[in-house]
Design a protein around this motif. Sequence first.
Motif, PDB file in Angstrom:
ATOM      1  N   VAL A 227       2.481  -8.663 -22.418  1.00 19.35           N
ATOM      2  CA  VAL A 227       1.168  -8.343 -22.095  1.00 19.35           C
ATOM      3  C   VAL A 227       1.240  -6.519 -21.867  1.00 19.35           C
ATOM      4  O   VAL A 227       0.004  -6.019 -22.154  1.00 19.35           O
ATOM      5  N   ALA A 228       2.353  -5.897 -21.479  1.00 19.37           N
ATOM      6  CA  ALA A 228       2.300  -4.663 -21.566  1.00 19.37           C
ATOM      7  C   ALA A 228       2.010  -3.969 -22.847  1.00 19.37           C
ATOM      8  O   ALA A 228       1.344  -3.135 -22.924  1.00 19.37           O
ATOM      9  N   GLU A 229       2.598  -4.736 -23.770  1.00 18.32           N
ATOM     10  CA  GLU A 229       2.351  -3.975 -25.341  1.00 18.32           C
ATOM     11  C   GLU A 229       0.806  -4.241 -25.695  1.00 18.32           C
ATOM     12  O   GLU A 229       0.216  -3.385 -26.555  1.00 18.32           O
ATOM     13  N   ALA A 230      -0.022  -5.039 -25.091  1.00 15.24           N
ATOM     14  CA  ALA A 230      -1.377  -5.442 -25.245  1.00 15.24           C
ATOM     15  C   ALA A 230      -2.218  -4.396 -24.500  1.00 15.24           C
ATOM     16  O   ALA A 230      -3.413  -4.237 -24.867  1.00 15.24           O
ATOM     17  N   GLY A 231      -1.358  -3.661 -23.717  1.00 17.36           N
ATOM     18  CA  GLY A 231      -2.093  -2.528 -22.866  1.00 17.36           C
ATOM     19  C   GLY A 231      -2.549  -3.152 -21.569  1.00 17.36           C
ATOM     20  O   GLY A 231      -3.263  -2.217 -20.895  1.00 17.36           O
ATOM     21  N   TYR A 232      -1.993  -3.951 -20.817  1.00 18.32           N
ATOM     22  CA  TYR A 232      -2.506  -4.580 -19.719  1.00 18.32           C
ATOM     23  C   TYR A 232      -1.089  -4.897 -18.887  1.00 18.32           C
ATOM     24  O   TYR A 232      -0.075  -4.375 -19.222  1.00 18.32           O
ATOM     25  N   ALA A 233      -1.154  -5.903 -17.889  1.00 20.01           N
ATOM     26  CA  ALA A 233       0.163  -5.990 -17.007  1.00 20.01           C
ATOM     27  C   ALA A 233       0.040  -7.493 -16.590  1.00 20.01           C
ATOM     28  O   ALA A 233      -0.858  -8.290 -16.562  1.00 20.01           O
ATOM     29  N   ALA A 234       1.311  -7.931 -16.473  1.00 22.52           N
ATOM     30  CA  ALA A 234       1.939  -9.102 -15.960  1.00 22.52           C
ATOM     31  C   ALA A 234       3.077  -8.830 -14.956  1.00 22.52           C
ATOM     32  O   ALA A 234       3.754  -8.029 -15.166  1.00 22.52           O
ATOM     33  N   GLU A 235       2.747  -9.673 -13.678  1.00 22.73           N
ATOM     34  CA  GLU A 235       3.765  -9.300 -12.727  1.00 22.73           C
ATOM     35  C   GLU A 235       4.114 -10.709 -12.256  1.00 22.73           C
ATOM     36  O   GLU A 235       3.373 -11.726 -11.788  1.00 22.73           O
ATOM     37  N   ASP A 236       5.526 -10.893 -11.877  1.00 20.37           N
ATOM     38  CA  ASP A 236       6.116 -12.295 -11.404  1.00 20.37           C
ATOM     39  C   ASP A 236       6.020 -12.006 -10.040  1.00 20.37           C
ATOM     40  O   ASP A 236       6.971 -11.473  -9.291  1.00 20.37           O
ATOM     41  N   TRP A 237       4.849 -12.717  -9.340  1.00 13.77           N
ATOM     42  CA  TRP A 237       4.735 -12.691  -7.989  1.00 13.77           C
ATOM     43  C   TRP A 237       5.937 -13.382  -7.110  1.00 13.77           C
ATOM     44  O   TRP A 237       5.958 -12.822  -6.203  1.00 13.77           O
ATOM     45  N   THR A 238       6.476 -14.422  -7.628  1.00  8.60           N
ATOM     46  CA  THR A 238       7.377 -15.001  -7.072  1.00  8.60           C
ATOM     47  C   THR A 238       8.679 -13.951  -6.836  1.00  8.60           C
ATOM     48  O   THR A 238       9.275 -14.375  -5.701  1.00  8.60           O
ATOM     49  N   SER A 239       8.966 -12.934  -7.587  1.00  9.25           N
ATOM     50  CA  SER A 239       9.878 -12.201  -7.354  1.00  9.25           C
ATOM     51  C   SER A 239       9.601 -10.955  -6.511  1.00  9.25           C
ATOM     52  O   SER A 239      10.169 -10.595  -5.555  1.00  9.25           O
ATOM     53  N   SER A 240       8.383 -10.329  -6.692  1.00 10.22           N
ATOM     54  CA  SER A 240       7.996  -9.321  -6.450  1.00 10.22           C
ATOM     55  C   SER A 240       7.245  -9.270  -5.069  1.00 10.22           C
ATOM     56  O   SER A 240       7.184  -8.339  -4.100  1.00 10.22           O
ATOM     57  N   VAL A 241       6.551 -10.413  -4.400  1.00  4.14           N
ATOM     58  CA  VAL A 241       6.272 -10.509  -3.371  1.00  4.14           C
ATOM     59  C   VAL A 241       6.767 -10.631  -1.984  1.00  4.14           C
ATOM     60  O   VAL A 241       7.650 -11.700  -2.168  1.00  4.14           O
ATOM     61  N   ARG A 242       6.864  -9.980  -1.067  1.00  4.61           N
ATOM     62  CA  ARG A 242       7.297 -10.080   0.268  1.00  4.61           C
ATOM     63  C   ARG A 242       6.814  -9.989   1.164  1.00  4.61           C
ATOM     64  O   ARG A 242       5.962  -9.062   1.483  1.00  4.61           O
ATOM     65  N   LEU A 243       6.721 -11.175   2.240  1.00  5.52           N
ATOM     66  CA  LEU A 243       6.051 -10.904   3.179  1.00  5.52           C
ATOM     67  C   LEU A 243       6.744 -10.189   4.582  1.00  5.52           C
ATOM     68  O   LEU A 243       7.820 -10.332   4.905  1.00  5.52           O
ATOM     69  N   LEU A 244       5.973  -9.273   5.018  1.00  3.62           N
ATOM     70  CA  LEU A 244       6.417  -8.419   6.211  1.00  3.62           C
ATOM     71  C   LEU A 244       5.399  -8.457   7.300  1.00  3.62           C
ATOM     72  O   LEU A 244       4.118  -8.435   7.302  1.00  3.62           O
ATOM     73  N   CYS A 245       5.905  -8.238   8.401  1.00  2.00           N
ATOM     74  CA  CYS A 245       4.908  -8.139   9.831  1.00  2.00           C
ATOM     75  C   CYS A 245       4.486  -6.595   9.721  1.00  2.00           C
ATOM     76  O   CYS A 245       5.076  -5.618   8.699  1.00  2.00           O
ATOM     77  N   ARG A 246       3.472  -6.071  10.536  1.00  2.00           N
ATOM     78  CA  ARG A 246       2.869  -4.914  10.364  1.00  2.00           C
ATOM     79  C   ARG A 246       4.029  -3.765  10.871  1.00  2.00           C
ATOM     80  O   ARG A 246       4.218  -2.706  10.251  1.00  2.00           O
ATOM     81  N   ALA A 247       4.806  -4.148  11.781  1.00  2.00           N
ATOM     82  CA  ALA A 247       5.988  -3.196  12.170  1.00  2.00           C
ATOM     83  C   ALA A 247       6.843  -2.765  11.101  1.00  2.00           C
ATOM     84  O   ALA A 247       7.031  -1.855  10.772  1.00  2.00           O
ATOM     85  N   CYS A 248       7.194  -3.941  10.471  1.00  2.00           N
ATOM     86  CA  CYS A 248       8.318  -3.655   9.303  1.00  2.00           C
ATOM     87  C   CYS A 248       7.690  -2.851   8.110  1.00  2.00           C
ATOM     88  O   CYS A 248       8.063  -2.142   7.400  1.00  2.00           O
ATOM     89  N   SER A 249       6.346  -3.311   7.792  1.00  2.00           N
ATOM     90  CA  SER A 249       5.702  -2.800   6.756  1.00  2.00           C
ATOM     91  C   SER A 249       5.421  -1.326   6.663  1.00  2.00           C
ATOM     92  O   SER A 249       5.495  -0.580   5.923  1.00  2.00           O
ATOM     93  N   GLU A 250       5.115  -0.840   8.087  1.00  2.00           N
ATOM     94  CA  GLU A 250       4.872   0.709   8.399  1.00  2.00           C
ATOM     95  C   GLU A 250       6.152   1.258   8.684  1.00  2.00           C
ATOM     96  O   GLU A 250       6.275   2.400   9.123  1.00  2.00           O
TER      97      GLU A 250
END
Length: 328
Positions: A227-250
Amino acid sequence: MKIFHRARHRPSATWRQTTDRAFTLIGDGRYEDAGALLVMAADLEPWLSDSWFNLALLHKFRRDWEQARVAGLRAVALLDRDHGAPDWWNLGITATALQDWPLARRAWQAYGLKLSAGAGAPDAPVRLDLGTTPVRLSPEGESEVVWGRRLDPARVEVLSIPLPSSGRRWGEVVLHDGAPHGERVANGTAYPVFDEIELWAPSPVPTYVVLLQAATEADRDALERLVAEAGYAAEDWTSSVRLLCRACSESRMATDDGRTVHHDPHDDGDAAHPGHLSHLSQAGGELGWQTERECGIAAPAGLVRLLLDRWVAAAPATRAYRDVEEVC
């Protein structure tokens, strides 16, 4: 104090009380009431730069950029120092929102930033090589921290694929505030997290979500590369997404690259007996690789399935996909 004398002086107790009350109201979202008090404070101390800086801040919070420019210009006209005043930075944000590029250049330079000849013509957008940074999208709603490319001190081009709940897309440019709200640590380097103020330039590229069957990390990586070679983007949300509370996020948090082990600070488990909040990436080894992956793809509608079909055709025994859906 003589009326036309700009010597620095201590504001009156009434000015301080009025200003303090105004910022309490701002914290409660009562901008109209706060504005009346800040106007009163400016009437009390018209030659105090803080009077106009506070009004400029209020107008920024309200996204009233024309009024923010007026108040910001009055604030910097009353400054008693050459460089480093937040009044100039705030004016730079305002000028960027209005695409007033001569004023933006003047503000950044007056603050103390050096703009090279490659920063563009006086009437062209400011372009600087400021590297990448995390930015918090939709901070007042379903906030999400993503990575982007800093185009100048007030704009970030989003490089991650945001979740649909943020209402943002890959490739969009967002205006962001100057005060950092937390940090993300990547490869041993701490990066400040800036809060989005508003969408500055939308992206025409939609976001799709798809369920992949990828037997190995290499299979997943092959799709992201294709996808990157085509000029766009793909992202594995299973690996990249992490849920945080507001205190931790900040706060100061390590980024999740899908290849390291993370432990949620609210979890009382340990490595031997992990609690229900423990976050162990699939590449960490304890959980093993999950073949089913939720993936975000940012690409035009006519290209998404074509790229997915090419990806599967290259290794049909270890790759498959289903449930392609446009989500933003």
